[in-house]
Design an enzyme around this catalytic site. Sequence first.
Site, PDB file in Angstrom:
ATOM      1  N   ASN A  16      42.194  30.778  27.782  1.00 32.78           N
ATOM      2  CA  ASN A  16      41.359  31.334  28.874  1.00 32.78           C
ATOM      3  C   ASN A  16      40.137  30.717  28.960  1.00 32.78           C
ATOM      4  O   ASN A  16      39.539  30.604  27.846  1.00 32.78           O
ATOM      5  CB  ASN A  16      41.164  33.152  29.002  1.00 32.78           C
ATOM      6  CG  ASN A  16      40.089  33.447  29.757  1.00 32.78           C
ATOM      7  OD1 ASN A  16      39.989  33.139  30.995  1.00 32.78           O
ATOM      8  ND2 ASN A  16      39.209  34.227  29.186  1.00 32.78           N
ATOM      9  N   LYS A  18      39.652  39.985  38.736  1.00 32.38           N
ATOM     10  CA  LYS A  18      38.723  40.770  38.509  1.00 32.38           C
ATOM     11  C   LYS A  18      37.480  40.433  37.707  1.00 32.38           C
ATOM     12  O   LYS A  18      36.347  40.891  37.693  1.00 32.38           O
ATOM     13  CB  LYS A  18      39.486  41.729  37.599  1.00 32.38           C
ATOM     14  CG  LYS A  18      38.383  43.166  37.365  1.00 32.38           C
ATOM     15  CD  LYS A  18      38.489  43.903  38.566  1.00 32.38           C
ATOM     16  CE  LYS A  18      37.714  45.326  38.452  1.00 32.38           C
ATOM     17  NZ  LYS A  18      37.252  45.662  39.756  1.00 32.38           N
TER      18      LYS A  18
HETATM   19  C1  F6R Z   1      34.416  42.524  44.936  1.00 33.16           C
HETATM   20  C2  F6R Z   1      34.403  42.333  43.409  1.00 33.16           C
HETATM   21  C3  F6R Z   1      33.679  41.081  42.976  1.00 33.16           C
HETATM   22  C4  F6R Z   1      32.623  41.537  41.976  1.00 33.16           C
HETATM   23  C5  F6R Z   1      32.088  40.392  41.165  1.00 33.16           C
HETATM   24  C6  F6R Z   1      31.284  40.698  40.075  1.00 33.16           C
HETATM   25  O1  F6R Z   1      35.175  43.909  45.300  1.00 33.16           O
HETATM   26  O2  F6R Z   1      34.979  42.970  42.650  1.00 33.16           O
HETATM   27  O3  F6R Z   1      32.778  40.651  44.220  1.00 33.16           O
HETATM   28  O4  F6R Z   1      31.820  42.699  42.075  1.00 33.16           O
HETATM   29  O5  F6R Z   1      33.034  39.304  40.692  1.00 33.16           O
HETATM   30  O6  F6R Z   1      31.796  41.345  38.872  1.00 33.16           O
HETATM   31  P1  F6R Z   1      31.305  42.144  38.080  1.00 33.16           P
HETATM   32  O7  F6R Z   1      30.573  43.353  38.402  1.00 33.16           O
HETATM   33  O8  F6R Z   1      32.293  42.553  36.949  1.00 33.16           O
HETATM   34  O9  F6R Z   1      30.148  41.170  37.286  1.00 33.16           O
END
Ligand code: F6R
Length: 588
Positions: free
Chosen positions: A100, A583
């Site tokens: 990864n 995600k």
């Molecule tokens: C939208 C979504 C992405 C995340 C972004 C940040 O639904 O899930 O735009 O919000 O990739 O991710 P985090 O919050 O994990 O830093």
Amino acid sequence: MCSIIGYSGVGKAAPLLVGGLQKMEYRGYDSVGVATLNSGKLLIRKGIGKVEEVNKSLGLKEMSGQLGIGHTRWATHGGIIDSNAHPHSACTTNLAIVHNGVIENHQELKEELLKKGHVFKSETDSEVIAHLLEHYWALKNDIKEAMMNTCNRLRGSFAFVAVFDDSTLCAARYDEPLIIGITAGGYFISSDVLGFLDYTDRAIFLDNRDIVLLEGNNLSIIDFDGEKVERTPTQVAWELADSDKGKYAYFTLKEIYEQSHTIFKSMQQKKESVETFCDIIANAKDVFVTGSGTSYHSALLAKHILSKYSQIRVETVVSSEFQYSSELLDENSVLIAISQSGETADVLQSVKAAREKGAKVLSIVNVTTSSLARLSDCFLEVKCGPEIGVAATKSFTSQLSIIYYIADTIGGNLTGISTNRMELSKAIEKSLELESKIAEFAAQIKDAKDIYILGRSNHFPICLEGALKIKELAYIHAEGIAAGELKHGPLALIDKNSVVIILNPDDSTYIDTLSNAHVVKSRGARLIGITNKPHLIYDYCIPIPYVKESLLPMLEVIPLQILAYHLALHNNANPDYPRNLAKCVTVR
Ligand code: F6R
């Protein structure tokens, strides 16, 4: 991003690996693969598609052996084809790896290895790891040295697990997460605790430059220079394991429904953490807030909320741009980083840039074992539980409730989040009751080519968030527009085929936004109002209950999430796994 997992123990490896991959599939779902070692022979099965599909066609779970590795891919280098799926072996099949991250110097390494006679079978950057290990292992017949030499040659970010046909399992990390799960009968090594949490809550969180060597039951950790490293096992919260869909068809829907209670949990913070967090903000010369995607929309709202309700002047910068505008920071500045995963590369890069200027770092983060939490001077926990749906929903409203809570702690309860939380929770429940109506309405606009969402002031970040949800879940072009900006250009796009959603609650923005609605209507667009004060101008009205004005953004995002979810279903998209996305975005 990709998810990687390794297992060595008394159990049959393949079903454990496949189960773990299924739990971590949110990290990438372009292809899947497993390698197991059985009677000294490595067997690799891999193919494109989701875990369930590939398991069905290739019988991943049936593979024999008590030692193995697995992978789900989010493609960065090389197309989505079987040969690019992991695990990768080298020229011989005496070892295989799963990776990864991104190996930045893969081209240079590949050229060097090609000259040595190595033959490559994929277009990936990852395959160089297998060939480097093969090369160094052959040189001295020493796996520990081969691991050290290989790690020292790689540039970029990586977490990888390697299985060798002498029954050794090894792993290493640099700037990508990797965690050991300890069970009575063996060890897991995976990208996320979800990979093994069904079996154990005892975990070792590895650090950058850690190498794990596992021979039988013998586990040792060294650094890239071969020095022994001590890492203490910790206990992971079991509630993280709560990652079933329950009665819901999709995780995304379950997570949308959870919001009427998750917003409470985020307000249950340790008193000392809140005090430290708020003191640092209140004493800073300047406050910057950053985040990516949905978390950036939380950051935009933080600017409104902190300035309006606690008189703190805040600058918001999206994380991917932060490094280009960090000149103004110094040791009296503070950066508040907002992230669900705590592993987003752009966010971590912003933290690095802020640190280089001597600034303090605070974070609002859901995964408390993440890199972001560990890099912060102080963090507050989002506490919404695991968010499995790739699109952020409940983490957004929980991030907002923490931001309101901070504003109230500094400014003296002006947002009213604590006193009005029951009312807010009930209002969210009432909005959730509109699901079937919103689903019917989604059917009417499912063929729209463009959807515009308009709103003013603290509703504008919700317009952006609603548009992001529609884009990623339903694959429809959607744009959030500050309603007052319409006349400065976007109005040229509006005609009778346009669908325009207007956030028009009964507050100080009501009259001005309503006049924007009239302008749009006169161009023939289909008009939808999300409001607690319905008006005949709207062709369709989604009524939201009354809540205190300051809290309206947290409420009005709910119908937009539901709408995006149902548009996805009508357009035959899987709401949990939007195409091309992952995600946790650990590349920049
Ligand atoms: C939208 C979504 C992405 C995340 C972004 C940040 O639904 O899930 O735009 O919000 O990739 O991710 P985090 O919050 O994990 O830093």
